[in-house]
Each structure stands twice: as structure tokens, then as C-alpha cells.
Design a protein around this motif. Structure first.
Motif, PDB file in Angstrom:
ATOM      1  N   GLY A 163       0.985  -1.059   0.472  1.00 42.34           N
ATOM      2  CA  GLY A 163      -0.271  -0.126  -0.257  1.00 42.34           C
ATOM      3  C   GLY A 163       0.854   1.011  -0.531  1.00 42.34           C
ATOM      4  O   GLY A 163       2.167   1.791  -0.759  1.00 42.34           O
ATOM      5  N   THR A 204      -1.585   2.945   3.343  1.00 36.27           N
ATOM      6  CA  THR A 204      -2.847   3.857   2.601  1.00 36.27           C
ATOM      7  C   THR A 204      -3.791   2.944   1.331  1.00 36.27           C
ATOM      8  O   THR A 204      -2.557   2.254   0.491  1.00 36.27           O
ATOM      9  N   ALA A 205      -4.902   2.629   1.017  1.00 36.04           N
ATOM     10  CA  ALA A 205      -4.922   1.818   0.015  1.00 36.04           C
ATOM     11  C   ALA A 205      -4.230   0.562   0.034  1.00 36.04           C
ATOM     12  O   ALA A 205      -3.492   0.053  -1.115  1.00 36.04           O
ATOM     13  N   PRO A 206      -4.135   0.076   0.915  1.00 41.48           N
ATOM     14  CA  PRO A 206      -4.020  -1.781   1.668  1.00 41.48           C
ATOM     15  C   PRO A 206      -4.259  -2.808   0.367  1.00 41.48           C
ATOM     16  O   PRO A 206      -5.614  -3.159  -0.451  1.00 41.48           O
ATOM     17  N   ARG A 207      -3.312  -3.311  -0.202  1.00 33.99           N
ATOM     18  CA  ARG A 207      -3.977  -3.868  -1.255  1.00 33.99           C
ATOM     19  C   ARG A 207      -3.503  -5.558  -0.905  1.00 33.99           C
ATOM     20  O   ARG A 207      -1.693  -6.011  -0.551  1.00 33.99           O
ATOM     21  N   GLU A 232     -10.470  -6.840  -0.940  1.00 29.85           N
ATOM     22  CA  GLU A 232      -9.434  -5.227  -0.437  1.00 29.85           C
ATOM     23  C   GLU A 232     -10.092  -6.072   1.369  1.00 29.85           C
ATOM     24  O   GLU A 232     -10.821  -6.566   1.516  1.00 29.85           O
TER      25      GLU A 232
END
Length: 674
Positions: free
Chosen positions: A261, A288-291, A298
Motif C-alpha cells: 500500500g 493507505t489503499a492497502p492491497r 479489499e
């Protein structure tokens, strides 16, 4: 006259103790008091200073060496000697100090090899244990491993008991990912790549004195559990419940390799737990915006109990540690950034099947605390691993070194990449303080940045790498070591380019070094029957060149010393010896065959041989095979001691330079698999 009396009421805090000034003496002066059980802050400065002990008892620690402090003792500290005064008694330790600036003395002390020597202290030089999820490429080799190897070689030539220690970091989560891809167990993957890594290091002429394979090392798991128990017993490592991320499909806990992320610190793309760009840790939950790497869904967020450390409470302790050794500004700046955060709670355990479970798991009041199925996080684990390596080395060579009882006499030196800086230079000093409260480790840090390949990061997934086994042979190893030394990323990211490597080998090592040495050998064979001539009459140019060689010796020594270690500068100075000598040879050539100047010509040849002898000795830490081969071609034994001066080759020595091939043309490998 001036009369000054010690007055406790006017003392003020300075250097961690009470100090007051004495005016009018013409030099700096003051009274000092160290309370029982306290120490002055470790520091060094350009002034010459002395302490006179008036009352109480204690101990001086000067550049890691301890000396008694008691009434009637005067201790003088040369400029730049790190000094600490500790009160080991039950009453105040009172002293008088005077200090003054002496520019000549400061310059002399800065270059004094005795000041940076370690005496009879054991020096443990660690290169970061590689993760056994793959083999080593040039990006790996250029950093900690070459650095630590050259450092140890130089120290040994100067009489230091120095050892190179590393191993395989078996319990990394990245090993699990590699094992999954290979269709085997993590233990099998770790064992396979650990053996491959050792073979690659050997091809690079790097043979560590201790290589710890953590998954199979006798006593390692029990020792790690004991170390972790000490952390828990300190009261500062405890179970706390905080947010974590989980894969929405598999339900697996996400950290390190399984999640990515945006870095919460600098915004760059990062994996779990550490950012390679800014060096700051993350908790995974703050990405932020972890994958997830396990599915496209998500990640889910929910609380998870883990053993954790409130690292934010230890800023002063880390700063104290950083003042005691060699800590580059880059690391001090990272620490300042981290301790500017309002809080920094670091998990030291994670749910995982691969690793060593703490003995304290599931020991809450009701028989569980949520930590069942967790293992000691591999990065805190490594802090113990270094101590285990020292003990294992000691067992083999008959020294009583114990991981559970680290000694203040130990000198530790770490080589690592900047992406490991948080762990080595911030987290580990705190863990050592908690596990061994009476130990103040004396550690120097050497950090490198990323080494790029043709302008981009080395990458196995993109087949963008040059593996050690692709390029290293007995004929190429010294050329590779030289080029990596010259270009390794010591202060900023640098780049391995095939064309530059080939140019350096062909133009510098063959067209410069080999051509000069071979030509010198041919001249000696023709003019002196293949034997070293004795020096004859000296000209001013001759004595000036001798002084120039002396300056080169001082420069390469400074580049390899513990306080100024830089393989970039060392490699450049080695080439400087050759270039200075080639220029000198050209200047002397007009009268080389003139009988009227025969005596002077002998001196010029003797000086060129002296330069070759100097090169043979000073090249050893960087290019050990070349150094030994050149010495043999000069009729000299393999270099074992670091030179303290420039010496002529003994007259009559058989010179075989003309017949010796030192370097071969470079053929850089293409990209591809190992």
C-alpha cells in the motif's frame, strides 16, 4: 590568585551529570559530579581535556576501554576520544576538569591510527543475514557483504581480532512465499537457498567466520525464547490489542510480503512493516489503499492481540546510544523523524506458522491472551541472532562469549542497507537495553543505499538482475570486487551499468594497471636481468614522488579505517597509486637509457617497484587475489600486515611482472535466470 571550591548548589545539568564552571584560568575548567549509579553522556570533541578525581570511585570508558577512577587519578583525553565517567560507588564521584583547543594536536589525533585501533577487544562485524528466498545478486553483494569482508581484512592486517559474522534469516515471511511458489516447505526452501548463498559468497572470496543457519542452529530456538522472556520480564513488552489487516477471502493475517500500500510517512508504495524509500516502519493497518497479495478483495480491518513495544518511550535512550559510536547522520535523522511521532507501538510478534513461538504465548489470567499461534517477529529475532552468532563463534574457537551475558568489551560493527536502518539502529538498541539492562553495546553502523541495475532496481520477478554466479569466476572476482567497491551506493543510490563495468576492466585494470605492471617487468628484464635494482642517486623529483606515495598510503588507510570507512574512496586511491606512478614513469623516461644517468634511472625503477609493493599490500582488503598475486610477482610473501610506510623491494628480488596476467577482458552477463 584564583581559588575555586566545589559547590554542589551551583551545579547545572550538562552531559547527563552536574557541572559548574571555573573562570579566569585561561582555559575551560569546571567541577563535575556523577551521582551513584549514573554516568556522563558519551561524547567526543576537538579539545584536549583532563579529569582529576577528587572524591568517590568509578570507571572511565575511553573508546570502549575501561579504566579505574579514584581519588588522585588524572585522566587526559586526546581530541576525539569518546569518553564516559561512571560512578560505581555509593557516594558522589567528584572531579575537576580542564579543557583547551590545540589545533595541531587535534589534527594529529584525527589521523592517529592508534586512536581508531581496537586493541585486544574482540570486534564482531556483521553483514545483515540474507533472506533465503533466493540467491544473491550484485545489488546484495555490493552492500553489506563486500563492505564487511573488506573491513575485516583491513582490521586483521592491523592486528585486530576481527570476525565477519552473518547467516541465513530463515524465519522471514518471504521464505514462506518462495516455498509456496516452489511447492515445498519453508524449511526446505530456507535450507536450499542458504546453501546457495554460501556458495555465492565464496565465489566472491567472502567466507564469513560464522554463518548461522537459524532454523537448524543448535540452541537457537531456546536462546531466542529466553531473550524474548527477558523482554517480557522488563515490563515494557506486553500484549496489546490493535487494528490489523486480514485477507477478505482467506482470512489470513497480513504483514510483510502479503500486503502492500502507500507508506503513511512518505506516501511511496511500500510493503508491509517497512518502507524502502523513507526507512520508516508501518503497522500495516496504517497503510493507505492497502492491497492483499492473497486475493483481489479489499483487506478487512479488525483488532488483533500481539506482543508489542511502546518504542516512542525510548527516544533519549536511543539518542544516548547514537552518541557512543559511529552513527551516520542519515540514521540519526531517521531516529529524529520516528521519535517526533506522538506514538510508535511496534508489534514484536505476529500470527504465523513459520517461526519461533514465545514461551509466554497464551499466558493470560484465563489461560489465553490472544497470542496463541504467534511467533517472534523475525526482525526483533535478529537482534538475538547477532548475540547467538557471537556465542557460536566463541564455542568453535575456544572463547567464553555468551549470548545471555554480552560483554561491555565487545565491539560490534553492523553493515546493512538503508531499508534495514530502523531495525538495526533504532529498535535493536532498545531491545538490548530491555533484555540486558546492564549492557551498553558499543556499536558502529555502516549503511548503504540501493544499487541499481541500468537505472532500475534489481528485480527477480522482472528478470532484471545479474546474479553472483553469473559473473563471478576466479579470473573475474577481483575485477568485480574493484568495480563494486568503486561504485557501491555509500551515500546515494548508484548504478551498475554493463558498459561502465567493461570500460573499467578494459581501460583501467588492463589498460592502466596491467599495462604499467607488465611494462615495468619488461624494462626490469631488459635492463636488470629480471632482478630488482637497488636505488642509486636521488633527484628532487624522486623524493617528491616518494612523498606522493606516502600521501596515497595515508589516504587509502583513512578510507579503510573504522571511522572513515569508504570503499568508494579506497578503490579510487588504489587507482591513484597507479596513475601517479604511470605519470612519474613518463616523466623519467627521457633519460631511462642514458648511461650518464644510470644511477638516477635505477632509483626511478626502484621507486616504481616500491609503488607496486604498496599497491600489492593496500589492495588486499578490496582485491585479495590481486594483492597476493602481485606480491608474488615482486618476489614477496603474501601481504599479511598493513604497511606503515612506503618500502623499496629488496634489491635482487626476482621480478616476474612481465609474465603475470592479473586481469582478463570483461564479458558482462546478460539478464536472465540464475
Amino acid at each position: 590568585m584564583i581559588i575555586s571550591r566545589y559547590d554542589e548548589s551551583v551545579l547545572q545539568e550538562a552531559f547527563g551529570i552536574g557541572m559548574s564552571g571555573v573562570e579566569g584560568l585561561g582555559v575551560g575548567a569546571g567541577w563535575g559530579r556523577v551521582a551513584p549509579g549514573r554516568s556522563s553522556a558519551a561524547h567526543q570533541h576537538d579539545e584536549t581535556e583532563f579529569f582529576v578525581i577528587v572524591a568517590g570511585r568509578g570507571e572511565f570508558t575511553v573508546d570502549g576501554r575501561r579504566h579505574p577512577a579514584e581519588p588522585g587519578v588524572l585522566a587526559l583525553f586526546e581530541p576525539f576520544e569518546t569518553h564516559v565517567l561512571t560512578n560505581t560507588g555509593s557516594t558522589d564521584l567528584i572531579f575537576l576538569t580542564q579543557y583547551w583547543r590545540d589545533a595541531r594536536r587535534a589534527v594529529a589525533s584525527s589521523g592517529d591510527r592508534r586512536r581508531t585501533a581496537f586493541g585486544d577487544r574482540p570486534v564482531f562485524v556483521f553483514s545483515t543475514p540474507p533472506t533465503p528466498n533466493g540467491d544473491l545478486h550484485l545489488g546484495h553483494l555490493s552492500g553489506p557483504y563486500l563492505g564487511a569482508d573488506a573491513y575485516v581484512r583491513f582490521q586483521r592486517m592491523n592486528g585486530t581480532d576481527a570476525w565477519h559474522l552473518t547467516g541465513s534469516d530463515d524465519y522471514q515471511s518471504y521464505v514462506v512465499g518462495a516455498a509456496r511458489a516452489r511447492g515445498e516447505s519453508p524449511a526446505e526452501t530456507a535450507a536450499h537457498y542458504s546453501a546457495e548463498i554460501r556458495r555465492t559468497l565464496a565465489l566472491m572470496d567472502i567466507v564469513p567466520d560464522q554463518f548461522t543457519v537459524t532454523d537448524t542452529a543448535p540452541g537457537y530456538r531456546d536462546g531466542l525464547r529466553d531473550f524474548f522472556s527477558r523482554l517480557v520480564a522488563s515490563g515494557r513488552v506486553s500484549v496489546s490489542e490493535r487494528d490489523a489487516l486480514f485477507d477478505a477471502v482467506t482470512g489470513d493475517y497480513l504483514y510483510e510480503v502479503d500486503v502492500s500500500g502507500g507508506c503513511p510517512g512518505c506516501g511511496a508504495g511500500t510493503g508491509g512493516n517497512i518502507c524502502e524509500e523513507c526507512g520508516e516502519p508501518n503497522t500495516v493497518a496504517d497503510l493507505t489503499a492497502p492491497r492483499s497479495a492473497l486475493s483481489d478483495a479489499e483487506p478487512l480491518r479488525r483488532p488483533q492481540a500481539r506482543w508489542s513495544l511502546p518504542l516512542h518511550d525510548f527516544g533519549p535512550e536511543v539518542a544516548e546510544h547514537h552518541r557512543a559510536g559511529r552513527v551516520p547522520a542519515r540514521l540519526r535523522e531517521l531516529a529524529a523523524r520516528l521519535f517526533a511521532r506522538p506514538s510508535l507501538d511496534v508489534p514484536v510478534s505476529h500470527p504465523a506458522d513459520w517461526g519461533v513461538p514465545p514461551a509466554e504465548n497464551g499466558t493470560g489470567a484465563d489461560g489465553t491472551d490472544g497470542t496463541d499461534g504467534q511467533v517472534v517477529w523475525v526482525w526483533p529475532e535478529m537482534s538475538y541472532g547477532f548475540l547467538h552468532g557471537i556465542e557460536a563463534l566463541g564455542d568453535r574457537i575456544g572463547r567464553e562469549w555468551r549470548a545471555a551475558a554480552p560483554d561491555a568489551d565487545w565491539k560490534i560493527v553492523h553493515f546493512f542497507g538503508y531499508d534495514n536502518s530502523f531495525y538495526h539502529a533504532v529498535l535493536y538498541p532498545v531491545l538490548y537495553r530491555l533484555a540486558h539492562p546492564g549492557w551498553r553495546p558499543d556499536i558502529d553502523y555502516h549503511v548503504n543505499e540501493f544499487y541499481l541495475l541500468e537505472g532500475a532496481k534489481f528485480s527477480t520477478s522482472r528478470r532484471h538482475a545479474i546474479w553472483g554466479k553469473e559473473i563471478l569466476t576466479p579470473e573475474s572476482v577481483d575485477a568485480v570486487r574493484y568495480f563494486l567497491s568503486l561504485t557501491r551506493p555509500e551515500e546515494e543510490r548508484t548504478d551498475f551499468r554493463r558498459a561502465a563495468f567493461e570500460q573499467t576492466v578494459d581501460s583501467t585494470l588492463i589498460g592502466g594497471w596491467q599495462r604499467w605492471l607488465g611494462g615495468l617487468g619488461e624494462r626490469i628484464a631488459k635492463e636488470y636481468g629480471g632482478s630488482a635494482p637497488d636505488a642509486g642517486t636521488w633527484t628532487p623529483e624522486h623524493s617528491a614522488f616518494l612523498a606522493r606515495l606516502g600521501a596515497r598510503l595515508a589516504a587509502v588507510t583513512g578510507a579503510l579505517r573504522s571511522d572513515g570507512f569508504s570503499l568508494n574512496r579506497a578503490a579510487a586511491e588504489l587507482d591513484g597509486i597507479v596513475e601517479d606512478t604511470r605519470r612519474f614513469s613518463r616523466q623519467e623516461s627521457p633519460t631511462a637509457h642514458d648511461e650518464a644517468w644510470r644511477s638516477e634511472s635505477r632509483t626511478a625503477i626502484a621507486l616504481e617497484l616500491a609503488a607496486a609493493r604498496l599497491l600489492a599490500h593496500t589492495a588486499v582488503p578490496v582485491m585479495p587475489r590481486f594483492g597476493a598475486k602481485l606480491a608474488a610477482a615482486l618476489g614477496l610473501p603474501e601481504p599479511a600486515d598493513w604497511p606503515t610506510t612506503v618500502e623499496l623491494v629488496p634489491p635482487g628480488a626476482e621480478i616476474r611482472l612481465a609474465d603475470t596476467v592479473f586481469f582478463h577482458p570483461a564479458t558482462a552477463p546478460g539478464e536472465g535466470d540464475r
